[in-house]
Design an enzyme around this catalytic site. Structure first.
Site, PDB file in Angstrom:
ATOM      1  N   THR A  91      42.153  30.524  34.239  1.00 41.02           N
ATOM      2  CA  THR A  91      41.065  31.494  34.337  1.00 41.02           C
ATOM      3  C   THR A  91      40.451  31.727  32.963  1.00 41.02           C
ATOM      4  OG1 THR A  91      41.988  32.608  36.278  1.00 41.02           O
ATOM      5  CG2 THR A  91      40.502  33.895  34.901  1.00 41.02           C
ATOM      6  N   THR A 134      27.637  16.244  35.311  1.00 37.08           N
ATOM      7  CA  THR A 134      28.384  16.979  36.341  1.00 37.08           C
ATOM      8  C   THR A 134      27.601  16.865  37.643  1.00 37.08           C
ATOM      9  OG1 THR A 134      27.295  19.061  35.745  1.00 37.08           O
ATOM     10  CG2 THR A 134      29.416  18.595  34.705  1.00 37.08           C
ATOM     11  N   LEU A 164      38.703  38.067  38.827  1.00 34.89           N
ATOM     12  CA  LEU A 164      39.755  37.696  37.890  1.00 34.89           C
ATOM     13  C   LEU A 164      39.332  37.839  36.438  1.00 34.89           C
ATOM     14  CD1 LEU A 164      41.166  34.487  39.629  1.00 34.89           C
ATOM     15  CD2 LEU A 164      41.776  36.888  39.988  1.00 34.89           C
ATOM     16  N   GLY A 165      38.045  37.703  36.157  1.00 33.26           N
ATOM     17  CA  GLY A 165      37.592  37.815  34.778  1.00 33.26           C
ATOM     18  C   GLY A 165      36.097  37.653  34.680  1.00 33.26           C
ATOM     19  N   HIS A 222      32.311  29.840  29.748  1.00 36.17           N
ATOM     20  CA  HIS A 222      31.107  30.677  29.815  1.00 36.17           C
ATOM     21  C   HIS A 222      30.777  31.259  28.455  1.00 36.17           C
ATOM     22  CE1 HIS A 222      30.718  30.397  34.083  1.00 36.17           C
ATOM     23  NE2 HIS A 222      31.815  31.073  34.368  1.00 36.17           N
ATOM     24  N   ASP A 274      23.768  22.803  36.896  1.00 39.55           N
ATOM     25  CA  ASP A 274      24.261  23.595  35.770  1.00 39.55           C
ATOM     26  C   ASP A 274      23.617  23.185  34.453  1.00 39.55           C
ATOM     27  OD1 ASP A 274      25.448  21.139  35.483  1.00 39.55           O
ATOM     28  OD2 ASP A 274      27.482  21.888  35.206  1.00 39.55           O
ATOM     29  N   GLU A 283      36.672  31.119  31.580  1.00 35.92           N
ATOM     30  CA  GLU A 283      35.855  32.177  30.981  1.00 35.92           C
ATOM     31  C   GLU A 283      35.390  31.812  29.573  1.00 35.92           C
ATOM     32  OE1 GLU A 283      34.753  34.306  32.819  1.00 35.92           O
ATOM     33  OE2 GLU A 283      36.169  34.197  34.482  1.00 35.92           O
ATOM     34  N   VAL A 331      23.684  20.224  33.106  1.00 37.53           N
ATOM     35  CA  VAL A 331      24.478  19.198  32.425  1.00 37.53           C
ATOM     36  C   VAL A 331      24.340  17.896  33.197  1.00 37.53           C
ATOM     37  CG1 VAL A 331      26.783  18.519  31.659  1.00 37.53           C
ATOM     38  CG2 VAL A 331      26.083  20.916  31.533  1.00 37.53           C
TER      39      VAL A 331
END
Length: 606
Positions: free
Chosen positions: A222, A251, A183-184, A229, A246, A226, A248
């Site tokens: 989406t 989370t 998707l991306g 990121h 990740d 992105e 963090v």
């Protein structure tokens, strides 16, 4: 499972992705990028260590909003991937709701105590890198819109130090050994120095917003994912259940990418306390309507990456993109086109002489153009040769727009124009739409829309339609919301449903009550009493000769709601009664036509 993104680099020392359908892709792009740019491994480690430290001290709300200028490069083949400005604006709205945690929106509904207002907002750029007025959308015809990869970025690029580049494509190339639809994908902040001309995001057109061609199940998130990121964040499932995940602190660990919206999922049991997976985090793969938060730790992590590598893009002065320090669009210089004004196309193509723009997004070979085949009272107009289009695609849209026009001198602005169109057969339902904007297309209001038989100006003709003098229809529309606005543009859009040719001529913008048409009103001693009216009113006027009189009542967007009089009236004093009937209370416009002369008069019905 749909792959929401493919990321060029993973964290080499701790953050190997565990998502089954992206595992090999990450290694592939990691090895490829580091072979080309050897320093990336060191930069990646440094950036991540800084982010890890920052996330241990979650960044609270500062009250300082950072504004990011965005440019969308729409790469298309005149298909549905050539998305509308409205769809892009809808995506900008979603981004701002998500990154600002706006109450009453999906981005503001989380009750999790660690949910963060990221304090970033996004604005479509209003000026290009050369300082020219722009709407922040570039449209480029290219076959590279299919199975797109990084090569597509060379087709259109703005300085990534000043703009967030978003390349919108039809499909994105999959990588050998992986499954699912891409998707991306994004580029991390620490890559910008070595890869500035590829910095930004590639995303499928059907992932933009929730309008038009958008995939509603992804809810426009989406691009939220992105941009996470692009700001330096990794997937919440990065590293699986072991290691530092990740990077963090707030989370919870997650064994693999989520799907759907299972809020009971707890894929890792080695955390203390044992928390369920944060499937509603924007950096997971859950359904779009399920995603609703960034955390305070992610905010700190992202902010350190942005400060180190991207601080110039949201510096205090972003006026180069037409945005002030408070996120407002700068007021552009006043247009040189001053109303009342008329465009009759007799002096040549308005694209060259009058500042018009053709928006032939889906149909360039058979889109809007200047013609001398026909005109309302001449031989020139704008038209689409739709009858002869051999490959007309159902529901494609093509348009043209006027230049920005200054309406400061108009008390009650109206747009009027003539058009001609017929069906090929009774099954054709082409549409003609007119939209108006005072903010360069950031928002638009539809003021006219007709289709099929209601649009037709003559009976169906299964030959190449060239209108005669009697096959034109005049439209008069109140645009009262544009009262005294300084930069107003009108956009005409034709929706192709495989009908016949369409023509537009003699576009004028003038004052409906006190402008160009007062001469007739004064000449005939026109009166409308009482105004405001309750149950009825009387229209009186004097004619110096016998004339065809046509009096209609329209609403504020120009739709005819009542025919008051349509007949041949005698010379001398005339009186016509207007009955309220079933009309609702509000503002209306009485349109008075005597032969080729006309004027419009505002009336308030109680």
């Amino acid at each position: 499972m749909l792959k929401r993104c493919i990321i060029f680099l993973s964290l080499a020392f701790a953050f190997q992705t565990q998502a089954q359908d992206t595992k090999c892709v990450t290694d592939y792009y990691l090895n490829l990028s580091k072979k080309i740019y050897p320093d990336l491994e060191k930069l990646e480690k440094q950036a991540t260590e800084i982010g890890l430290q920052a996330s241990q001290q979650p960044l609270q709300k500062t009250g300082t909003i950072r504004y990011i200028p965005v440019v969308f490069h729409v790469i298309h083949k005149n298909g549905l991937e050539n998305i509308s400005q409205a769809q892009i604006m809808n995506q900008i709205r979603i981004l701002n709701e998500d990154f600002r945690r706006k109450p009453g929106t999906n981005g503001g509904k989380s009750t999790n105590s660690v949910a963060a207002d990221m304090e970033f907002e996004f604005r479509l750029a209003q000026y290009d890198p050369n300082g020219n007025k722009h709407d922040g959308i570039n449209r480029i015809f290219s076959n590279q819109t299919d199975n797109a990869n990084n090569a597509v970025k060379a087709l259109s690029y703005w300085n990534s130090e000043k703009y967030l580049n978003v390349w919108v494509v039809n499909t994105i190339a999959s990588i050998s050994g992986t499954s699912g639809i891409v998707l991306g994908y994004a580029q991390f902040p620490f890559q910008r120095n070595s890869q500035p001309t590829t910095d930004g995001i590639v995303v499928r057109a059907d992932q933009i917003g929730m309008l038009g061609t958008a995939d509603k199940s992804q809810a426009g998130r989406t691009l939220t994912h992105e941009i996470g990121h692009w700001m330096g964040l990794f997937h919440t499932f990065q590293g699986g259940c072991s290691g530092s995940g990740d990077g963090v602190s707030d989370t919870p660990p997650c064994a693999s990418a989520s799907s759907g919206c299972d809020k009971t999922r707890n894929s890792c049991n080695n955390d203390n306390p044992n928390l369920r997976d944060m499937i509603e985090n924007y950096m997971d793969y859950s359904d779009g309507n399920c995603l609703e938060l960034f955390t305070q730790g992610q905010k700190s992590f992202a902010y350190t990456q942005m400060q180190q590598y991207r601080s110039l893009i949201y510096a205090n002065d972003v006026t180069y993109a037409g945005i002030d320090a408070n996120g407002n669009y700068l007021t552009p210089p006043a247009t040189t086109f001053i109303a009342p004004i008329a465009f009759d196309f007799e002096n040549g193509d308005p694209l060259l002489s009058k500042g018009f723009t053709y928006n032939n997004f889906n149909n360039p070979s058979f889109g809007w153009r200047y013609t001398k085949l026909a005109g309302y009272s001449s031989t020139a107009s704008l038209y689409i040769p739709n009858f002869s289009n051999p490959g007309a695609v159902f529901n494609t849209r093509d348009g043209f727009q006027t230049p920005e026009i200054d309406l400061l001198n108009l008390n009650s602005p109206f747009i009027e124009f003539y058009y001609a169109w017929v069906q090929k057969t009774f099954t054709n339902f082409d549409s003609l739409i007119v939209l108006v904007s005072s903010d360069f297309g950031m928002t638009e209001e539809r003021v006219f829309a007709e289709r099929g038989p209601e649009l037709a100006t003559a009976n169906p003709i299964n030959t190449d339609f060239i209108p005669s003098q009697t096959q034109w229809k005049k439209v008069s529309i109140s645009v009262w919301k544009m009262h005294r606005k300084r930069n107003v543009r009108f956009r005409f859009e034709f929706v192709n449903r495989q009908g016949n040719n369409v023509f537009v001529d003699q576009i004028s913008i003038s004052d409906g009550s006190t402008g160009l048409h007062n001469a007739l009103k004064n000449e005939i001693n026109f009166s409308l009493q009482p105004n405001p009216m309750n149950e009825n009113a009387f229209i009186t006027f004097d004619l110096n000769e016998k004339k065809n009189i046509h009096i209609t009542l329209t609403d504020v967007v120009g739709r005819e709601v009542k025919t008051i009089e349509k007949s041949m009236l005698s010379a001398g004093f005339n009186q016509v009664e207007l009955h309220k009937g079933g009309l609702k209370s509000g503002i209306y416009y009485l349109r008075f036509e005597a032969g080729q002369q006309r004027f419009t008069h505002k009336i308030l019905i109680n």
